[in-house]
Write an enzyme that holds these catalytic residues in place. Structure first.
Site, PDB file in Angstrom:
ATOM      1  N   LEU A   1       0.830  -1.193   0.000  1.00  0.00           N
ATOM      2  CA  LEU A   1       0.000   0.000   0.000  1.00  0.00           C
ATOM      3  C   LEU A   1       0.870   1.249   0.000  1.00  0.00           C
ATOM      4  CD1 LEU A   1      -2.753  -1.066   2.563  1.00  0.00           C
ATOM      5  CD2 LEU A   1      -2.837  -1.148   0.064  1.00  0.00           C
ATOM      6  N   CYS A   2       0.282   2.355  -0.413  1.00  0.00           N
ATOM      7  CA  CYS A   2       0.939   3.659  -0.429  1.00  0.00           C
ATOM      8  C   CYS A   2       1.520   3.938   0.962  1.00  0.00           C
ATOM      9  CB  CYS A   2      -0.092   4.721  -0.796  1.00  0.00           C
ATOM     10  SG  CYS A   2       0.498   6.407  -0.703  1.00  0.00           S
ATOM     11  N   PRO A   3       2.735   4.387   1.043  1.00  0.00           N
ATOM     12  CA  PRO A   3       3.650   4.833  -0.005  1.00  0.00           C
ATOM     13  C   PRO A   3       4.726   3.803  -0.359  1.00  0.00           C
ATOM     14  CG  PRO A   3       4.450   5.653   2.071  1.00  0.00           C
ATOM     15  CD  PRO A   3       3.210   4.814   2.366  1.00  0.00           C
TER      16      PRO A   3
END
Length: 74
Positions: free
Chosen positions: A14-16
């Site tokens: 998942l981000c980042p």
């Protein structure tokens, strides 16, 4: 798109995290070389081009499979 010298499999991250991985590893390819990032997090669609702008690298584009291609410029 053309083949990349380095392909990062960031699916499931998942981000980042995909951008962090790109930032840690892009210097492994020679200047002018391509790095491909496989990512299934929707944030990668905006994060990777933004990272390229901030770092002075070229965003080549996105493939339908969630493969984002970056050219190392420096």
């Amino acid at each position: 798109m053309t083949g990349a010298e380095l392909e990062l499999d960031c699916r499931g991250m998942l981000c980042p995290l995909p951008v962090i991985e790109l930032g840690k590893r892009y210097a492994e390819v020679p200047v002018g070389g391509l790095v491909a990032v496989l990512a299934d997090d929707v944030a990668a669609r905006t994060d990777i081009p933004a990272w390229c702008r901030m770092r002075g690298q070229e965003y080549v584009g996105e493939e339908p499979t969630g493969r984002y291609v970056v050219r190392r410029l420096s």
